[in-house]
Enzyme design. Structure first.
Site, PDB file in Angstrom:
ATOM      1  N   HIS A 127       0.762  -1.325  -0.207  1.00 22.22           N
ATOM      2  CA  HIS A 127       0.050  -0.108   0.570  1.00 22.22           C
ATOM      3  C   HIS A 127       0.986   1.243  -0.346  1.00 22.22           C
ATOM      4  O   HIS A 127       1.717   0.984   0.989  1.00 22.22           O
ATOM      5  CB  HIS A 127      -0.900  -0.128   1.549  1.00 22.22           C
ATOM      6  CG  HIS A 127      -2.190   0.789   1.728  1.00 22.22           C
ATOM      7  ND1 HIS A 127      -2.135   2.342   1.523  1.00 22.22           N
ATOM      8  CD2 HIS A 127      -3.136   0.838   0.903  1.00 22.22           C
ATOM      9  CE1 HIS A 127      -2.891   2.827   1.886  1.00 22.22           C
ATOM     10  NE2 HIS A 127      -3.846   2.303   1.332  1.00 22.22           N
ATOM     11  N   ASP A 205       2.968  -4.553   8.165  1.00 22.63           N
ATOM     12  CA  ASP A 205       1.356  -3.545   7.710  1.00 22.63           C
ATOM     13  C   ASP A 205       0.440  -4.513   7.971  1.00 22.63           C
ATOM     14  O   ASP A 205       0.399  -5.509   7.274  1.00 22.63           O
ATOM     15  CB  ASP A 205       1.673  -3.449   6.750  1.00 22.63           C
ATOM     16  CG  ASP A 205       0.319  -2.289   5.811  1.00 22.63           C
ATOM     17  OD1 ASP A 205      -0.506  -2.807   7.004  1.00 22.63           O
ATOM     18  OD2 ASP A 205       0.038  -1.560   5.245  1.00 22.63           O
ATOM     19  N   GLN A 208      -4.960  -4.863   7.303  1.00 26.02           N
ATOM     20  CA  GLN A 208      -5.958  -5.912   6.329  1.00 26.02           C
ATOM     21  C   GLN A 208      -6.259  -6.550   7.662  1.00 26.02           C
ATOM     22  O   GLN A 208      -7.033  -8.092   7.480  1.00 26.02           O
ATOM     23  CB  GLN A 208      -5.654  -6.030   5.561  1.00 26.02           C
ATOM     24  CG  GLN A 208      -5.964  -4.453   4.498  1.00 26.02           C
ATOM     25  CD  GLN A 208      -7.145  -4.431   4.188  1.00 26.02           C
ATOM     26  OE1 GLN A 208      -8.397  -4.604   4.358  1.00 26.02           O
ATOM     27  NE2 GLN A 208      -7.227  -3.035   3.582  1.00 26.02           N
ATOM     28  N   LYS A 231     -10.248   0.193  10.981  1.00 24.64           N
ATOM     29  CA  LYS A 231     -10.474  -1.167   9.761  1.00 24.64           C
ATOM     30  C   LYS A 231     -11.256  -2.447  10.614  1.00 24.64           C
ATOM     31  O   LYS A 231     -11.026  -2.812  10.021  1.00 24.64           O
ATOM     32  CB  LYS A 231      -9.353  -1.423   8.852  1.00 24.64           C
ATOM     33  CG  LYS A 231      -8.866  -0.582   7.726  1.00 24.64           C
ATOM     34  CD  LYS A 231      -8.399  -1.411   7.403  1.00 24.64           C
ATOM     35  CE  LYS A 231      -7.286   0.260   6.847  1.00 24.64           C
ATOM     36  NZ  LYS A 231      -8.038   0.812   4.877  1.00 24.64           N
ATOM     37  N   CYS A 393      -4.417   2.283  -3.329  1.00 27.32           N
ATOM     38  CA  CYS A 393      -3.309   2.898  -3.347  1.00 27.32           C
ATOM     39  C   CYS A 393      -2.340   1.997  -3.134  1.00 27.32           C
ATOM     40  O   CYS A 393      -1.461   2.072  -2.098  1.00 27.32           O
ATOM     41  CB  CYS A 393      -3.297   3.394  -1.608  1.00 27.32           C
ATOM     42  SG  CYS A 393      -4.554   4.157  -1.024  1.00 27.32           S
TER      43      CYS A 393
HETATM   44  C1  LIG Z   1      -2.707  -3.046   3.593  1.00 26.80           C
HETATM   45  C2  LIG Z   1      -3.153  -1.449   4.050  1.00 26.80           C
HETATM   46  N1  LIG Z   1      -2.068  -0.899   4.522  1.00 26.80           N
HETATM   47  C3  LIG Z   1      -2.041   0.724   4.233  1.00 26.80           C
HETATM   48  C4  LIG Z   1      -3.543   0.774   4.671  1.00 26.80           C
HETATM   49  C5  LIG Z   1      -3.651   2.677   5.170  1.00 26.80           C
HETATM   50  O1  LIG Z   1      -4.550   2.205   6.643  1.00 26.80           O
HETATM   51  P1  LIG Z   1      -4.780   3.729   7.476  1.00 26.80           P
HETATM   52  O2  LIG Z   1      -4.912   4.738   6.140  1.00 26.80           O
HETATM   53  O3  LIG Z   1      -5.316   3.575   8.264  1.00 26.80           O
HETATM   54  O4  LIG Z   1      -3.484   4.569   8.189  1.00 26.80           O
HETATM   55  C6  LIG Z   1      -4.296   1.013   4.539  1.00 26.80           C
HETATM   56  C7  LIG Z   1      -5.559   0.395   3.688  1.00 26.80           C
HETATM   57  O5  LIG Z   1      -6.494   1.430   3.752  1.00 26.80           O
HETATM   58  C8  LIG Z   1      -3.948  -1.210   3.420  1.00 26.80           C
HETATM   59  O6  LIG Z   1      -4.927  -1.451   2.947  1.00 26.80           O
END
Ligand SMILES: Cc1ncc(COP(=O)(O)O)c(C=O)c1O
Length: 436
Positions: A127, A205, A208, A231, A393
């Site tokens: 992401h 990370d 998800q 999430k 993203c």
């Molecule tokens: C795999 C992954 N990493 C990071 C993020 C970023 O999360 P946040 O926008 O809540 O900081 C997301 C958000 O969709 C994501 O799906």
């Protein structure tokens, strides 16, 4: 698959007031859970209770309300430690979300430990929030970024040449646990173990994964783990960064301000140890309190059960879409994912909590031939189905796959098989609309 108890999923659905509504005259089907989840009544009530009864600043006052707010804030930290099996409560830092957690590590750990010629290892499925902070750090330090390749549409990491990737120049390996674009569950425990042998620091990370499957940071064996409250049924604007205590205490502060200091003179400041040195200023207080309620709520259901439910829906949706003509699907095929597992079980029982095995998580990314993903999402919306269309993203990954965007249906435990059936009917209607 071990299922610990029988769950009445339709009763749980009633805990989510937002789901009981019509959109464009059709019953809402919310399949955009990878972007953000909906909130159960228990979380909404915790927020209302906090603002109606306990609101005050934390760690400052000696009055009753401030003591209550502080107790609620710190109880949420202890709950988060339990949620991911952290060794100590001090290893939990509250952030705004996954993005801020990764930025914190890149800025603080990165500034202290990286120099020109070092390598930051990522994967091609990251992401932007696990990519851009490292690019900024690389620009500042002269470090280089290398990527573990993705195999193609089936979206697995190509680990055939680990030695060419895990070189002695690599100082940090930051990887996504579950891909938001592909649904791939990566073998993070194995990757962290390989990295650890070479003294490489690892970050996972968990945006998800944290709310969808059991997460045990000690069993994963990483050094940092980041996730977002919104999430996992919690409020927006709150997240958690977990880090090993010895690493955190050796890192410089990320931001300066109140709350994070031991003493300040005009020329010099002494900082508190972690976690407070990373929480400058008045924090989001209601966020952790709402997140606490969300973690209690999820664990009362059992993340093993949620994982099984999510996967069943995703596999069902995948097979139904795969049976249609002119549909391109991304991410591991359910059968491939199953075959790559050492046993029939989807969860591997090693540490204190079971960990999900590599494979496919609860979402399906797809494209219809000659139809833009935004058209799929717009037409689905007219039918009451909330999907997401775009690059999710993960623009570099989209380029690699040779597409601009995909449509994505992402599931959570309050979704039902009947909703998937309706969604697939809507996809068929869209195909008909485009003359297919
Ligand atoms: C795999 C992954 N990493 C990071 C993020 C970023 O999360 P946040 O926008 O809540 O900081 C997301 C958000 O969709 C994501 O799906």
């Amino acid at each position: 698959m071990s299922v610990t108890k029988k769950i009445d999923w339709s009763a749980l659905r009633k805990d989510f007031p937002i789901l009981d509504q019509k959109v464009h005259g059709k019953p809402l089907i919310y399949f955009d859970n990878a972007a953000t989840s909906q909130k159960p009544r228990a979380v909404i009530d915790a927020l209302v209770h906090y603002y109606e009864r306990d609101n005050a600043n934390v760690h400052r006052g000696i009055h009753e309300l401030s003591n209550r707010a502080t107790a609620g804030y710190e109880a949420a930290r202890a709950r988060a430690a339990k949620f991911i099996n952290a060794k100590t409560v001090e290893e939990i830092i509250f952030t705004r979300g996954t993005t801020e957690g990764i930025n914190l590590v890149a800025s603080s750990w990165g500034a202290k430990n990286l120099k020109s010629g070092d390598v930051i290892l990522l994967t091609e499925m990251e992401h932007h929030s696990n990519l851009v902070p490292w690019q900024l750090l690389a620009q500042r330090t002269g470090a280089k970024i290398a990527y573990v390749p993705v195999t193609g549409d089936e979206g697995l990491l190509d680990l055939s040449k680990p030695d060419s990737l895990l070189t002695k120049q690599v100082k940090i390996f930051s990887m996504v646990h579950i891909s938001n674009s592909l649904g791939t569950v990566n073998p993070v425990a194995e990757l962290c173990a390989r990295a650890r042998k070479l003294g490489i620091v690892t970050l996972v990370d968990g945006a998800q994964s944290a709310g969808h499957c059991p997460v045990d940071v000690q069993a994963i064996g990483c050094d940092f783990f980041a996730f977002s409250g919104h999430k996992i049924c919690g409020p927006t604007g709150i997240g958690v960064l977990w880090g090993r205590q010895e690493l955190l205490n050796a890192m410089p502060p990320y931001q300066g301000g109140g709350e994070m200091i031991l003493s300040v003179a005009y020329q010099k400041t002494e900082f508190k140890p972690a976690p407070h040195r990373f929480e400058a200023g008045t924090p989001d207080i209601s966020g952790p309190i709402g997140l606490h309620a969300a973690m209690d709520y999820l664990d009362a259901i059992g993340r093993e059960n949620i994982w099984k439910h999510d996967q069943e829906l995703a596999n069902y949706a995948y097979e139904k879409l795969a049976a249609l003509k002119n549909v391109r699907l991304f991410g591991p095929k359910p059968a491939v994912a199953r075959a790559s597992r050492p046993s029939a079980s989807d969860l591997h029982h090693t540490g204190k909590m079971p960990v999900p095995l590599p494979g496919r998580a609860g979402l399906v990314s797809f494209l219809l031939k000659d139809v833009h993903a935004h058209d799929v999402v717009t037409l689905a919306d007219q039918a009451g189905v909330a999907l997401r269309g775009g690059h999710h993203c993960t623009q570099p990954l989209m380029h690699k796959l040779g597409v601009e965007s995909t449509a994505r249906a992402s599931f959570y435990f309050y979704n039902t098989q009947a909703e998937v059936d309706r969604f697939v009917d809507v996809v068929k209607e869209i195909q008909k609309f485009f003359g297919q």
